[in-house]
Design a protein around this motif. Structure first.
Motif, PDB file in Angstrom:
ATOM      1  N   ASP A 158      35.485  43.871  44.119  1.00 44.69           N
ATOM      2  CA  ASP A 158      36.939  43.900  44.164  1.00 44.69           C
ATOM      3  C   ASP A 158      37.476  45.221  43.641  1.00 44.69           C
ATOM      4  OD1 ASP A 158      36.829  41.179  45.062  1.00 44.69           O
ATOM      5  OD2 ASP A 158      37.618  40.684  42.768  1.00 44.69           O
ATOM      6  N   VAL A 159      36.682  45.754  42.809  1.00 42.25           N
ATOM      7  CA  VAL A 159      37.054  47.488  42.626  1.00 42.25           C
ATOM      8  C   VAL A 159      36.744  48.361  43.722  1.00 42.25           C
ATOM      9  CG1 VAL A 159      36.584  49.273  40.956  1.00 42.25           C
ATOM     10  CG2 VAL A 159      36.641  46.936  40.059  1.00 42.25           C
ATOM     11  N   ALA A 160      35.545  48.113  44.432  1.00 39.58           N
ATOM     12  CA  ALA A 160      35.112  48.995  45.405  1.00 39.58           C
ATOM     13  C   ALA A 160      35.936  48.786  46.657  1.00 39.58           C
ATOM     14  CB  ALA A 160      33.639  48.539  45.514  1.00 39.58           C
ATOM     15  N   ARG A 161      36.345  47.594  46.846  1.00 42.52           N
ATOM     16  CA  ARG A 161      37.204  47.397  47.874  1.00 42.52           C
ATOM     17  C   ARG A 161      38.890  48.079  47.768  1.00 42.52           C
ATOM     18  NH1 ARG A 161      35.262  41.769  47.564  1.00 42.52           N
ATOM     19  NH2 ARG A 161      33.876  41.532  49.309  1.00 42.52           N
ATOM     20  N   ALA A 162      39.217  48.076  46.563  1.00 45.73           N
ATOM     21  CA  ALA A 162      40.406  48.543  46.387  1.00 45.73           C
ATOM     22  C   ALA A 162      40.289  50.267  46.409  1.00 45.73           C
ATOM     23  CB  ALA A 162      40.844  48.339  44.934  1.00 45.73           C
ATOM     24  N   LEU A 163      39.169  50.731  45.881  1.00 48.00           N
ATOM     25  CA  LEU A 163      38.952  52.244  46.204  1.00 48.00           C
ATOM     26  C   LEU A 163      38.745  52.505  47.568  1.00 48.00           C
ATOM     27  CD1 LEU A 163      36.600  52.859  43.239  1.00 48.00           C
ATOM     28  CD2 LEU A 163      38.783  53.819  43.527  1.00 48.00           C
ATOM     29  N   ALA A 164      38.160  51.890  48.407  1.00 49.30           N
ATOM     30  CA  ALA A 164      38.092  52.016  49.709  1.00 49.30           C
ATOM     31  C   ALA A 164      39.092  51.973  50.504  1.00 49.30           C
ATOM     32  CB  ALA A 164      36.894  51.040  50.333  1.00 49.30           C
TER      33      ALA A 164
ATOM     34  N   GLY B 284      37.609  42.521  29.304  1.00 47.39           N
ATOM     35  CA  GLY B 284      37.070  41.813  30.577  1.00 47.39           C
ATOM     36  C   GLY B 284      37.939  41.550  31.752  1.00 47.39           C
ATOM     37  N   PHE B 285      39.252  42.333  31.783  1.00 44.25           N
ATOM     38  CA  PHE B 285      40.433  41.968  32.271  1.00 44.25           C
ATOM     39  C   PHE B 285      40.175  42.393  34.014  1.00 44.25           C
ATOM     40  CE2 PHE B 285      41.668  45.410  29.890  1.00 44.25           C
ATOM     41  CZ  PHE B 285      41.812  46.812  30.731  1.00 44.25           C
ATOM     42  N   GLY B 286      39.358  43.372  34.162  1.00 43.21           N
ATOM     43  CA  GLY B 286      38.710  43.724  35.440  1.00 43.21           C
ATOM     44  C   GLY B 286      40.294  43.950  36.667  1.00 43.21           C
ATOM     45  N   MET B 287      39.762  43.323  37.528  1.00 47.59           N
ATOM     46  CA  MET B 287      40.790  43.070  38.674  1.00 47.59           C
ATOM     47  C   MET B 287      41.369  41.557  38.579  1.00 47.59           C
ATOM     48  SD  MET B 287      40.604  46.268  40.165  1.00 47.59           S
ATOM     49  CE  MET B 287      41.414  46.016  41.846  1.00 47.59           C
ATOM     50  N   TYR B 288      41.350  40.882  37.751  1.00 44.74           N
ATOM     51  CA  TYR B 288      41.968  39.490  37.638  1.00 44.74           C
ATOM     52  C   TYR B 288      43.417  39.741  37.527  1.00 44.74           C
ATOM     53  CZ  TYR B 288      37.599  37.095  36.346  1.00 44.74           C
ATOM     54  OH  TYR B 288      36.065  36.526  36.135  1.00 44.74           O
ATOM     55  N   PRO B 289      44.281  39.131  38.461  1.00 40.79           N
ATOM     56  CA  PRO B 289      45.631  39.303  38.235  1.00 40.79           C
ATOM     57  C   PRO B 289      46.202  38.765  36.997  1.00 40.79           C
ATOM     58  CG  PRO B 289      45.102  37.657  40.053  1.00 40.79           C
ATOM     59  CD  PRO B 289      43.760  38.160  39.480  1.00 40.79           C
ATOM     60  N   LYS B 290      46.975  39.312  36.153  1.00 44.01           N
ATOM     61  CA  LYS B 290      47.490  38.823  34.891  1.00 44.01           C
ATOM     62  C   LYS B 290      48.893  39.247  34.635  1.00 44.01           C
ATOM     63  CE  LYS B 290      44.820  38.570  31.223  1.00 44.01           C
ATOM     64  NZ  LYS B 290      43.925  39.201  30.166  1.00 44.01           N
ATOM     65  N   LYS B 291      49.420  38.620  33.589  1.00 42.97           N
ATOM     66  CA  LYS B 291      50.934  39.265  33.537  1.00 42.97           C
ATOM     67  C   LYS B 291      51.087  40.314  32.571  1.00 42.97           C
ATOM     68  CE  LYS B 291      52.214  36.247  29.611  1.00 42.97           C
ATOM     69  NZ  LYS B 291      52.920  35.003  29.027  1.00 42.97           N
TER      70      LYS B 291
ATOM     71  N   TRP C 149      45.635  49.125  35.247  1.00 36.85           N
ATOM     72  CA  TRP C 149      44.921  49.952  34.979  1.00 36.85           C
ATOM     73  C   TRP C 149      44.475  50.722  36.220  1.00 36.85           C
ATOM     74  CZ3 TRP C 149      40.076  51.095  36.950  1.00 36.85           C
ATOM     75  CH2 TRP C 149      39.563  49.690  37.522  1.00 36.85           C
ATOM     76  N   PHE C 150      44.306  49.728  37.455  1.00 45.68           N
ATOM     77  CA  PHE C 150      43.720  50.287  38.608  1.00 45.68           C
ATOM     78  C   PHE C 150      44.790  51.364  39.162  1.00 45.68           C
ATOM     79  CE2 PHE C 150      42.897  50.647  43.116  1.00 45.68           C
ATOM     80  CZ  PHE C 150      41.546  51.225  43.064  1.00 45.68           C
ATOM     81  N   ASP C 151      45.976  51.267  39.234  1.00 46.82           N
ATOM     82  CA  ASP C 151      46.894  51.839  39.857  1.00 46.82           C
ATOM     83  C   ASP C 151      47.076  53.064  38.950  1.00 46.82           C
ATOM     84  OD1 ASP C 151      47.721  50.161  41.696  1.00 46.82           O
ATOM     85  OD2 ASP C 151      49.330  49.175  40.781  1.00 46.82           O
ATOM     86  N   GLU C 152      46.858  52.676  37.437  1.00 50.04           N
ATOM     87  CA  GLU C 152      46.955  54.244  36.832  1.00 50.04           C
ATOM     88  C   GLU C 152      45.575  54.955  36.925  1.00 50.04           C
ATOM     89  OE1 GLU C 152      49.428  55.027  35.429  1.00 50.04           O
ATOM     90  OE2 GLU C 152      50.808  53.294  35.166  1.00 50.04           O
ATOM     91  N   PHE C 153      44.586  54.634  37.413  1.00 50.64           N
ATOM     92  CA  PHE C 153      43.351  55.304  37.649  1.00 50.64           C
ATOM     93  C   PHE C 153      43.547  55.961  38.765  1.00 50.64           C
ATOM     94  CE2 PHE C 153      38.966  54.927  39.399  1.00 50.64           C
ATOM     95  CZ  PHE C 153      38.332  56.244  38.473  1.00 50.64           C
ATOM     96  N   ALA C 154      44.053  55.310  39.770  1.00 55.53           N
ATOM     97  CA  ALA C 154      44.157  55.770  41.284  1.00 55.53           C
ATOM     98  C   ALA C 154      45.354  57.015  41.244  1.00 55.53           C
ATOM     99  CB  ALA C 154      45.120  54.755  42.254  1.00 55.53           C
ATOM    100  N   ARG C 155      46.487  56.894  40.442  1.00 59.46           N
ATOM    101  CA  ARG C 155      47.151  58.150  40.104  1.00 59.46           C
ATOM    102  C   ARG C 155      46.554  59.314  39.620  1.00 59.46           C
ATOM    103  NH1 ARG C 155      50.793  53.656  38.372  1.00 59.46           N
ATOM    104  NH2 ARG C 155      52.435  53.302  40.169  1.00 59.46           N
TER     105      ARG C 155
END
Length: 301
Positions: A102-108, A270-277, A283-289
């Motif tokens: 899921d992380v790899a797909r989001a990066l790609a 372990g939150f990873g790419m799980y959608p949570k409130k 974190w991923f959007d911040e990593f991408a920024r």
């Protein structure tokens, strides 16, 4: 602390993993794009690779042969930047979906070539029922906090796998439209430990251009003068690493190397790419920024 005990701690610590959901053995999925890294079979291994589903995700166990799976972006969007993704799981399992694919797909999707590293793991009972019993027995005895220094000192096979991953990507950089000087690495929990060990061991053939540590240890380290930019994400309520000091951050700052630290109020482990409130989901959007700020999201030149 043993790697299996760390798995227990992770299972108990993570809100995502605290749900009432049982492990269900599944067939080893077809992985047609996975490339063997050539580091050989895990010495002394007797249990074969097995997989299970849990928490609407899938996990690998008893990995004895390391592989790397490419997730390549649309050539029209490709930035030339690549990231090796190292899932976590206490070095006895790998969270292949939530912290890998899921992380790899989001990066790609953002133009970054991503490569999921399925590194070799410490052995656990091959039979699922026996494995679950071993977890229950250890849980009954309590799971101590992880001895990070001891774990990172015993990563010979995993470090070899990470180095081989860098070598493979650099060797096929032209084919994959990757700039060999722009290969980073991001890891989760145990994968973050492997990421930091890869960064700090001084091996010139596996020198990340940038690194991400997502809910990994923040223990202080000796930082080389040319250490890469570091991104860190951790939840304050992470029972493994949220209550310690920020030695890793201070080490990077003392060495005058770039570091960005996101300390989320909630998220557990372990939150990873799980959608949570919780805001940890961002974190991923911040990593991408952060990657965008450093111009890794656009083609060099």
């Amino acid at each position: 602390m043993t790697a299996t005990a760390l798995v227990l701690a992770l299972a108990a610590a993570s809100p995502a993993l605290a749900q009432a959901d049982r492990m269900v053995a599944i067939a080893v999925p077809s992985q047609p794009d996975a490339i063997e890294l050539g580091t050989g079979p895990l010495p002394g291994a007797t249990a074969k690779e097995s997989w299970h589903s849990q928490y609407n995700s899938v996990f690998a166990r008893n990995v004895t042969v390391a592989t790397l799976t490419p997730f390549l972006p649309d050539p029209a969007k490709a930035s030339g930047t690549a990231v090796i993704v190292a899932p976590g799981g206490g070095f006895t399992t790998l969270s292949m979906q939530n912290e890998g694919w899921d992380v790899a797909r989001a990066l790609a999707a953002r133009g970054v070539a991503a490569f999921v590293l399925k590194y070799r793991l410490n052995q656990t009972p091959g039979d699922m029922a026996a494995y679950q019993r071993s977890l229950q027995e250890r849980a009954a005895g309590g799971a101590p906090r992880p001895n990070v220094a001891a774990m990172m000192a015993n990563l010979g096979p995993q470090l070899a796998d990470a180095r081989a991953a860098f070598a493979l990507i650099r060797g096929r950089a032209s084919e994959w439209h990757v700039d060999p000087a722009r290969i980073g690495m991001v890891g989760f929990s145990a994968g973050a430990m492997l990421t930091m060990a890869t960064t700090l061991n001084g091996a010139a053939d596996a020198k990340p251009a940038f690194v991400g540590n997502v809910y990994g240890s923040l223990a202080a380290v000796t930082v080389p003068a040319d250490a890469p930019p570091l991104f860190v994400a951790l939840a304050a309520d992470d029972p493994l690493f949220g209550n310690g000091n920020f030695g890793l951050i201070e080490s990077w700052r003392a060495a005058k190397r770039p570091v960005e630290f996101h300390f989320f109020e909630q998220g557990g482990h372990g939150f990873g790419m799980y959608p949570k409130k919780t805001t940890s989901t961002g974190w991923f959007d911040e990593f991408a920024r952060w990657m965008t700020m450093h111009d890794w999201m656009k083609p060099a030149g």
